[in-house]
Design an enzyme around this catalytic site. Structure first.
Site, PDB file in Angstrom:
ATOM      1  N   ASN A 118      -1.611   7.190  -7.621  1.00  0.00           N
ATOM      2  CA  ASN A 118      -0.374   7.796  -7.118  1.00  0.00           C
ATOM      3  C   ASN A 118       0.813   7.551  -8.052  1.00  0.00           C
ATOM      4  O   ASN A 118       1.622   8.448  -8.295  1.00  0.00           O
ATOM      5  CB  ASN A 118      -0.052   7.256  -5.718  1.00  0.00           C
ATOM      6  CG  ASN A 118      -1.016   7.794  -4.673  1.00  0.00           C
ATOM      7  OD1 ASN A 118      -1.764   8.740  -4.918  1.00  0.00           O
ATOM      8  ND2 ASN A 118      -1.015   7.184  -3.505  1.00  0.00           N
TER       9      ASN A 118
ATOM     10  N   SER B  91       0.848  -1.187   0.000  1.00  0.00           N
ATOM     11  CA  SER B  91       0.000   0.000   0.000  1.00  0.00           C
ATOM     12  C   SER B  91       0.887   1.241   0.000  1.00  0.00           C
ATOM     13  O   SER B  91       2.064   1.185   0.358  1.00  0.00           O
ATOM     14  CB  SER B  91      -0.946  -0.013   1.189  1.00  0.00           C
ATOM     15  OG  SER B  91      -0.287  -0.417   2.343  1.00  0.00           O
ATOM     16  N   CYS B  92       0.303   2.333  -0.428  1.00  0.00           N
ATOM     17  CA  CYS B  92       1.069   3.562  -0.588  1.00  0.00           C
ATOM     18  C   CYS B  92       1.609   4.036   0.740  1.00  0.00           C
ATOM     19  O   CYS B  92       0.956   3.854   1.746  1.00  0.00           O
ATOM     20  CB  CYS B  92       0.201   4.634  -1.257  1.00  0.00           C
ATOM     21  SG  CYS B  92       0.167   4.351  -3.027  1.00  0.00           S
ATOM     22  N   PRO B  93       2.793   4.618   0.752  1.00  0.00           N
ATOM     23  CA  PRO B  93       3.545   5.116  -0.402  1.00  0.00           C
ATOM     24  C   PRO B  93       4.531   4.128  -1.031  1.00  0.00           C
ATOM     25  O   PRO B  93       5.268   4.510  -1.918  1.00  0.00           O
ATOM     26  CB  PRO B  93       4.328   6.282   0.215  1.00  0.00           C
ATOM     27  CG  PRO B  93       4.667   5.789   1.586  1.00  0.00           C
ATOM     28  CD  PRO B  93       3.487   4.948   2.022  1.00  0.00           C
TER      29      PRO B  93
END
Lengths: 355, 68
Positions: free
Chosen positions: B39, B8-10
């Site tokens: 993103n 998952s981000c980042p």
């Protein structure tokens, strides 16, 4: 041209920020504690109290805002086909970090959201908190740049993803039909609350918008520093603007360190408490609000983090590490140092080698 | 190729950031959530790459980054 593009790209996150700020001011006007219109840490702490996980009589209330945020995010994710249950990215570590973040937040007295709300009410102690928060995020970024990762998650079934949102909603329904089952403060911050339906409704709207816009308090600074992306930071700024303007209109704006609502002036612990929050949340990939949203999207790793935060809140009040308006708790300073050590340990043990 | 599935981000953006340091003309990125698609696309566009998104089976996405 550049400016026009910026607004076009980021209008949703900025609108969400403005709305969260306005909601905080409105919820306070309708009964929530001062400068605490919208605080995820405080609200989870109150829920821990209502479940009698801690015995602090002044902070016990099953906050409908939390239920609304998770349910709103869940509904929006289901509609937008973004409800994707997953789990398996270091659950115990996330639980522990969640607890540490909560302990740090309760030393400062607020999550990142309440920190901004306190600044917007003129509480200068929160500026020191902000300095600590920034410091924590920068330390977290340092480790992210050195390949920090809690590992990958894996797909799960629908039931696993729905378990946490359904549990929260069921708990909320129980509070409505059986008040005696749960504790409710008769004095102190826990006794102060906006009407239930209003709180739930605002939570639903904020949850839905935050799900779509990905609003996150640590993501703002992180993305700005790491990727020169300023969208989330703009959302952060919009919350502050809305709270400042709202408080100015209602005459609640009082600048100073002393006598601020539900705050203390011990600057070192305000600073370090928020350092834990900034650092821990950067490792977790999002602020407490973002964890609630992701839990609503079916992310069990975030649900575990929220459960860790609830456990951390219970521990903070049972072990007397939580602050009050009189100052830090007896064990607040030592707990803060322990939490910093936990963040450091998690950071250095999760650095992947370059391939 | 960058396989950021499950992250998952980042983290996916950081993986891409490291991969484009070598200045490749083309790069394929695999992710499994829409936040990461958004993103990574934004990051790539800001760093001189065009992005073509292809939805694969099982909620996975393949992003083809091409240098402008």
């Amino acid at each position: 041209m550049q400016k026009e593009n910026f607004f076009k790209k980021y209008w949703l996150v900025m609108l969400t920020g403005l709305l969260v700020g306005a909601a905080a001011v409105a919820l306070t006007a309708f009964g929530n504690p001062a400068n605490m219109g919208f605080c995820i840490a405080c609200f989870l702490r109150d829920i821990a109290g209502s479940l009698k996980l801690h015995g602090a009589g002044v902070v016990q209330y099953f906050r409908p805002e939390i239920v609304g945020i998770v349910a709103g995010a869940c509904i929006m994710a289901l509609i937008g086909k973004e409800f994707k249950p997953k789990a398996g990215s270091s659950p115990v570590i996330r639980f522990t970090l969640g607890a540490a973040v909560m302990v740090g937040a309760l030393v400062f007295l607020g999550c990142p959201l309440r920190m901004v709300i306190r600044i917007g009410g003129g509480d200068l102690n929160a500026i020191i908190g902000l300095a600590g928060f920034v410091l924590g995020i920068l330390i977290g970024i340092f480790f992210l740049k050195h390949n920090f990762s809690l590992g990958r998650a894996y797909k799960q079934g629908k039931v696993e993803g729905l378990a946490f949102p359904v549990m929260l909603i069921a708990g909320f329904v129980l509070t409505l039909i059986s008040v005696s089952f749960f504790a409710v403060s008769t004095e102190g911050p826990g006794s102060m609350h906006a009407p239930i339906l209003l709180a739930l409704g605002i939570g639903l709207v904020v949850g839905a918008l935050a799900q779509k816009s990905r609003l996150c308090m640590v993501g703002g600074l992180r993305d700005a520093v790491m990727f020169k992306e300023f969208g989330l930071l703009a959302g952060f700024g919009c919350i502050l603007v809305a709270v400042l303007v709202g408080n100015a209109i209602l005459g609640n704006l009082k600048f100073g360190f002393e006598g601020q609502p539900i705050a203390h002036t011990e600057w070192l612990w305000n600073l370090l408490g928020m350092t834990v929050v900034g650092w821990g949340c950067t490792l977790l990939g999002g602020c407490p609000l973002r964890q609630l949203i992701l839990a609503g999207e079916g992310n069990s790793d975030s649900a575990i983090t929220v459960l860790g935060m609830i456990a951390g809140a219970a521990a903070a009040h049972t072990l007397k590490t939580a602050s009050s308006a009189d100052g830090t708790g007896v064990n607040g300073p030592i707990a803060t140092i322990v939490c910093l050590a936990v963040c450091l340990l998690v950071s250095v043990t999760h650095l992947k080698k370059e391939q | 190729m960058v396989d950021a599935r499950g992250y998952s981000c980042p983290i996916p953006v950081i993986m891409v950031q490291k991969a484009v340091k070598d200045n490749p003309d083309k790069l394929e990125v695999l992710v499994d959530n829409q936040t990461a698609v958004g993103n990574v696309t934004r990051f790539a566009n800001n760093n001189g790459y065009d992005v073509a998104v292809k939805e694969l089976e099982d909620d996975e996405y393949s992003l083809a980054l091409t240098k402008r």
